[in-house]
Each structure stands twice: as C-alpha cells, then as structure tokens.
Design a protein around this motif. Structure first.
Motif, mmCIF file in Angstrom:
data_model
loop_
_atom_site.group_PDB
_atom_site.id
_atom_site.type_symbol
_atom_site.label_atom_id
_atom_site.label_comp_id
_atom_site.label_asym_id
_atom_site.label_seq_id
_atom_site.Cartn_x
_atom_site.Cartn_y
_atom_site.Cartn_z
ATOM 1 N N ASP A 187 -29.090 -6.614 -20.326
ATOM 2 C CA ASP A 187 -29.190 -5.298 -20.955
ATOM 3 C C ASP A 187 -30.561 -5.161 -21.605
ATOM 4 O OD1 ASP A 187 -26.461 -3.936 -20.757
ATOM 5 O OD2 ASP A 187 -25.929 -5.930 -21.499
ATOM 6 N N VAL A 188 -31.298 -4.151 -21.169
ATOM 7 C CA VAL A 188 -32.599 -3.811 -21.766
ATOM 8 C C VAL A 188 -32.372 -2.554 -22.598
ATOM 9 C CG1 VAL A 188 -34.996 -3.194 -21.276
ATOM 10 C CG2 VAL A 188 -33.787 -4.795 -19.767
ATOM 11 N N ARG A 189 -32.600 -2.655 -23.911
ATOM 12 C CA ARG A 189 -32.212 -1.594 -24.825
ATOM 13 C C ARG A 189 -33.405 -1.067 -25.617
ATOM 14 N NH1 ARG A 189 -27.080 -5.016 -27.285
ATOM 15 N NH2 ARG A 189 -25.786 -5.013 -25.370
ATOM 16 N N GLU A 190 -33.839 0.132 -25.263
ATOM 17 C CA GLU A 190 -34.859 0.880 -26.012
ATOM 18 C C GLU A 190 -36.100 0.029 -26.303
ATOM 19 O OE1 GLU A 190 -32.647 2.126 -29.436
ATOM 20 O OE2 GLU A 190 -31.662 3.752 -28.363
ATOM 21 N N VAL A 191 -36.615 -0.599 -25.258
ATOM 22 C CA VAL A 191 -37.742 -1.520 -25.407
ATOM 23 C C VAL A 191 -39.072 -0.778 -25.395
ATOM 24 C CG1 VAL A 191 -39.033 -3.362 -24.241
ATOM 25 C CG2 VAL A 191 -36.550 -3.555 -24.537
ATOM 26 N N ASP A 192 -39.863 -1.005 -26.426
ATOM 27 C CA ASP A 192 -41.265 -0.583 -26.491
ATOM 28 C C ASP A 192 -42.125 -1.834 -26.553
ATOM 29 O OD1 ASP A 192 -40.375 2.012 -26.645
ATOM 30 O OD2 ASP A 192 -40.953 2.325 -28.725
ATOM 31 N N HIS A 193 -43.278 -1.787 -25.882
ATOM 32 C CA HIS A 193 -44.184 -2.924 -25.960
ATOM 33 C C HIS A 193 -45.603 -2.452 -25.660
ATOM 34 C CE1 HIS A 193 -44.939 -7.154 -26.440
ATOM 35 N NE2 HIS A 193 -45.544 -7.246 -25.268
ATOM 36 N N GLY A 194 -46.565 -3.237 -26.105
ATOM 37 C CA GLY A 194 -47.967 -2.916 -25.852
ATOM 38 C C GLY A 194 -48.857 -4.046 -26.311
ATOM 39 N N PHE A 195 -50.149 -3.821 -26.179
ATOM 40 C CA PHE A 195 -51.141 -4.828 -26.531
ATOM 41 C C PHE A 195 -52.278 -4.165 -27.298
ATOM 42 C CE2 PHE A 195 -49.278 -5.894 -22.389
ATOM 43 C CZ PHE A 195 -48.718 -7.121 -22.670
ATOM 44 N N GLU A 239 -42.354 2.118 -22.854
ATOM 45 C CA GLU A 239 -41.905 3.097 -23.841
ATOM 46 C C GLU A 239 -40.445 3.464 -23.623
ATOM 47 O OE1 GLU A 239 -43.155 7.587 -24.322
ATOM 48 O OE2 GLU A 239 -44.608 6.298 -25.364
ATOM 49 N N ASP A 240 -39.609 3.089 -24.592
ATOM 50 C CA ASP A 240 -38.188 3.450 -24.606
ATOM 51 C C ASP A 240 -37.508 3.126 -23.277
ATOM 52 O OD1 ASP A 240 -35.870 4.404 -25.774
ATOM 53 O OD2 ASP A 240 -36.190 6.453 -25.079
ATOM 54 N N VAL A 241 -37.648 1.885 -22.837
ATOM 55 C CA VAL A 241 -37.067 1.445 -21.560
ATOM 56 C C VAL A 241 -35.660 0.904 -21.811
ATOM 57 C CG1 VAL A 241 -37.253 -0.203 -19.659
ATOM 58 C CG2 VAL A 241 -39.305 0.945 -20.533
ATOM 59 N N SER A 242 -34.677 1.485 -21.149
ATOM 60 C CA SER A 242 -33.284 1.043 -21.260
ATOM 61 C C SER A 242 -32.617 1.066 -19.892
ATOM 62 C CB SER A 242 -32.492 1.961 -22.208
ATOM 63 O OG SER A 242 -32.987 1.915 -23.524
ATOM 64 N N PHE A 243 -31.972 -0.026 -19.543
ATOM 65 C CA PHE A 243 -31.131 -0.088 -18.341
ATOM 66 C C PHE A 243 -30.304 -1.370 -18.403
ATOM 67 C CE2 PHE A 243 -35.104 -2.163 -17.126
ATOM 68 C CZ PHE A 243 -34.686 -3.319 -16.465
ATOM 69 N N GLY A 244 -29.267 -1.428 -17.592
ATOM 70 C CA GLY A 244 -28.444 -2.620 -17.497
ATOM 71 C C GLY A 244 -28.398 -3.144 -16.081
ATOM 72 N N CYS A 265 -48.473 -0.473 -14.484
ATOM 73 C CA CYS A 265 -47.674 0.362 -15.385
ATOM 74 C C CYS A 265 -46.885 -0.452 -16.401
ATOM 75 C CB CYS A 265 -46.745 1.277 -14.589
ATOM 76 S SG CYS A 265 -45.313 0.447 -13.847
ATOM 77 N N GLY A 266 -46.674 -1.739 -16.160
ATOM 78 C CA GLY A 266 -45.950 -2.556 -17.129
ATOM 79 C C GLY A 266 -44.752 -3.308 -16.569
ATOM 80 N N PRO A 290 -47.834 4.462 -20.336
ATOM 81 C CA PRO A 290 -46.778 3.504 -20.635
ATOM 82 C C PRO A 290 -45.520 3.790 -19.819
ATOM 83 C CG PRO A 290 -46.924 5.133 -22.390
ATOM 84 C CD PRO A 290 -48.067 5.409 -21.455
ATOM 85 N N ALA A 291 -44.952 2.731 -19.256
ATOM 86 C CA ALA A 291 -43.855 2.874 -18.301
ATOM 87 C C ALA A 291 -42.607 3.434 -18.958
ATOM 88 C CB ALA A 291 -43.552 1.520 -17.666
ATOM 89 N N ARG A 292 -42.082 4.487 -18.354
ATOM 90 C CA ARG A 292 -40.779 5.036 -18.703
ATOM 91 C C ARG A 292 -39.958 5.101 -17.424
ATOM 92 N NH1 ARG A 292 -44.726 8.433 -20.353
ATOM 93 N NH2 ARG A 292 -45.173 8.603 -22.581
ATOM 94 N N LEU A 293 -38.640 5.079 -17.568
ATOM 95 C CA LEU A 293 -37.787 5.188 -16.379
ATOM 96 C C LEU A 293 -37.857 6.599 -15.817
ATOM 97 C CD1 LEU A 293 -36.602 2.453 -17.360
ATOM 98 C CD2 LEU A 293 -34.388 3.276 -16.545
ATOM 99 N N ARG A 294 -38.178 6.685 -14.527
ATOM 100 C CA ARG A 294 -38.178 7.969 -13.838
ATOM 101 C C ARG A 294 -36.919 8.165 -13.004
ATOM 102 N NH1 ARG A 294 -43.036 10.591 -11.067
ATOM 103 N NH2 ARG A 294 -41.642 12.308 -11.632
ATOM 104 N N ALA A 295 -36.386 7.077 -12.459
ATOM 105 C CA ALA A 295 -35.186 7.186 -11.631
ATOM 106 C C ALA A 295 -34.522 5.819 -11.533
ATOM 107 C CB ALA A 295 -35.539 7.697 -10.235
ATOM 108 N N ASP A 296 -33.206 5.856 -11.358
ATOM 109 C CA ASP A 296 -32.402 4.655 -11.144
ATOM 110 C C ASP A 296 -31.511 4.958 -9.952
ATOM 111 O OD1 ASP A 296 -30.696 2.479 -11.209
ATOM 112 O OD2 ASP A 296 -30.477 2.492 -13.389
ATOM 113 N N LEU A 297 -31.898 4.446 -8.774
ATOM 114 C CA LEU A 297 -31.281 4.842 -7.511
ATOM 115 C C LEU A 297 -30.401 3.723 -6.951
ATOM 116 C CD1 LEU A 297 -34.502 6.355 -5.910
ATOM 117 C CD2 LEU A 297 -32.691 7.601 -7.104
#
Length: 267
Positions: free
Chosen positions: A22-30, A41-46, A61-62, A228-235
C-alpha cells in the motif's frame, strides 16, 4: 530439458505467497543546487498479493525513486509505504530489487554471486540447495561455476534474477530489468519473467519504458504524469497468458496509454 513452450504454460493454481503493498499519499523530492526538486506528489495505490503491476511514465518523472522508497532504500518526505501491514522503514530480504544492470561481482562465479543474500544473512551453510534451485529456475545450472565476463547480457540478467529468487522474495521490485537487452533476448526474458511470477506466486512491481512490455507482462499498468509524478491512470489488463501483441484489447490499451503519455498522435 524444459522447452520455452512448456515454460509458458500457466499453472492452474499457482501458489500466492506475495506481499500486499500500500502506497499512501506519498510525497518525495530532493534538494538540487540549493533548490527543492519535487519528484512524487500525493501518490497512492495498492498492489494485491501475487499481483504484477507495471509503472509507466515519462523519463525522469520519479518511477525509480518510488521503487527505492518501496524497497526501503530511502524514506519519503510525507506519506506511508506499507507491506503486509508493516511500515517500510529499511530494506528487508522479503523485498528484493533487480536493476537494469546486472551488478554482478566480476571476481565471483555465478553461483557465488547468487549466494550473496544467504551469505550476508549467515544462512548459506544450511541452505546451499536454494542457490542450486534458483539457478535451475532461470536456466543457469550448467553455468554455475563460470564468471560474469563469460556470460551474455541475457544470461547475466538471469544470474541477477537467481540472486533475487534465492531470498524467496514476497515482493520483487524490477527497475527496467530488460532495458539494455537486445530485442530477441528481451522477448525471451519477458516469457521467463512471466513464468517465474506464475510459478512462484510473488508480487511484482516493475518500472519499464516499454508500453508493450508492460501490457504483455502485468495485471495492471499505472501511468504517471511528468515530474512531479502523479497518477494519471490505473488500467487493468484483463487478458489470459500467454498474451499476443496483436490482440485487439492489447492494441486498444496501448493506444490509450500512448495518448496519456502525449504520444497518441505519433502512433
């Protein structure tokens, strides 16, 4: 000897031993040259146990950064990564990374490279047979005592997979593992990866830049935006194995993904 066709047969009831991720609302950077560089940026999926999920997105993109977070090699700025209900805070033998380059030690034989995980954990003496089993699984049992410089690119990547499989991973993390192989070797290794996943039942999270490869191998394809990578689609890829490149649904999904990546007009 097991033929390629036999290796492609889907087990009727493959054991599911993989981990849930489970990836929950992950933000990261350098921080780069004194400036903040947001990467995720705000990456969430299971990912369900035993699932094969491919990550696609523009170069840089990350995606690989996210794999490092899942592996426990880095910690996110915000959010949580959870495997089987436990927060990921450090690397663990149950989560194994296979990189684009085989990263084999040139002074160690194939067998000694594959045994590294057990050796590091003090288990090699009791569990030597696991090294032999892993090499047999990837078709390198006859090459156990040769050195990396004597292997082709595909064979070296098989050795890296054997090194990962020795640890009996619940989550196999693949960072473009076939990216540097020639086209024919890559096709063979795609079939090999599918076979290993189906027979061993682990969970797979794979980064690739090859849309067709993602669709041929995975249950789901997650598409990211530019950094910063955000989810665009989950197919969902609801097709039986082995898959064929000219299947109408695969071609439809390919067009959809290329459109999401801004390449729809080029194909």
């Amino acid at each position: 000897m097991v033929t390629l066709a036999e290796r492609s047969i889907v087990a009727t009831a493959p054991p599911i031993v993989g981990a849930r991720l489970d990836v929950r609302e992950v933000d990261h950077g350098f921080v780069l040259n004194g400036e903040d560089l947001p990467v995720l940026e705000d990456v969430s999926f299971g990912v369900a146990p035993g699932e094969f999920v491919a990550l696609l997105g523009p170069s840089g993109c990350g995606k690989s950064t996210l794999l490092r977070l899942v592996a426990g090699l880095d910690q996110p700025r915000h959010g949580h990564l959870v495997v089987d209900g436990e927060e990921v805070t450090e690397p663990d033998p149950s989560r194994v990374v296979v990189f684009q380059d085989p990263t084999l030690y040139p002074w160690r034989t194939v067998w000694r490279n594959a045994s590294l995980g057990l050796e590091a954990r003090g288990l090699l003496k009791q569990q030597r047979s696991r090294v032999d089993e892993a090499l047999a699984l990837v078709g390198l049992d006859r090459f156990a005592h040769v050195y990396p410089h004597q292997l082709s690119g595909g064979m070296a990547q098989r050795a890296s997979l054997a090194r990962a499989l020795v640890n009996d991973p619940k989550l196999l993390i693949l960072d473009e593992p076939l990216g540097k192989l020639d086209s024919l070797t890559r096709l063979a290794m795609q079939s090999e990866l599918t076979r290993l996943w189906q027979t061993r039942g682990f969970t797979v999270l794979m980064v690739t830049h090859d849309v067709e490869e993602a669709l041929l191998l995975s249950n789901r394809v997650i598409v990211f935006s530019d950094r910063p990578a955000r989810l665009r689609a989950d197919l969902v890829v609801d097709l039986p194995y082995p898959r064929h490149r000219d299947h109408p649904e695969l071609l439809r999904l390919r067009r959809e993904i290329l459109g999401l990546l801004g390449l729809g007009g080029d194909w």
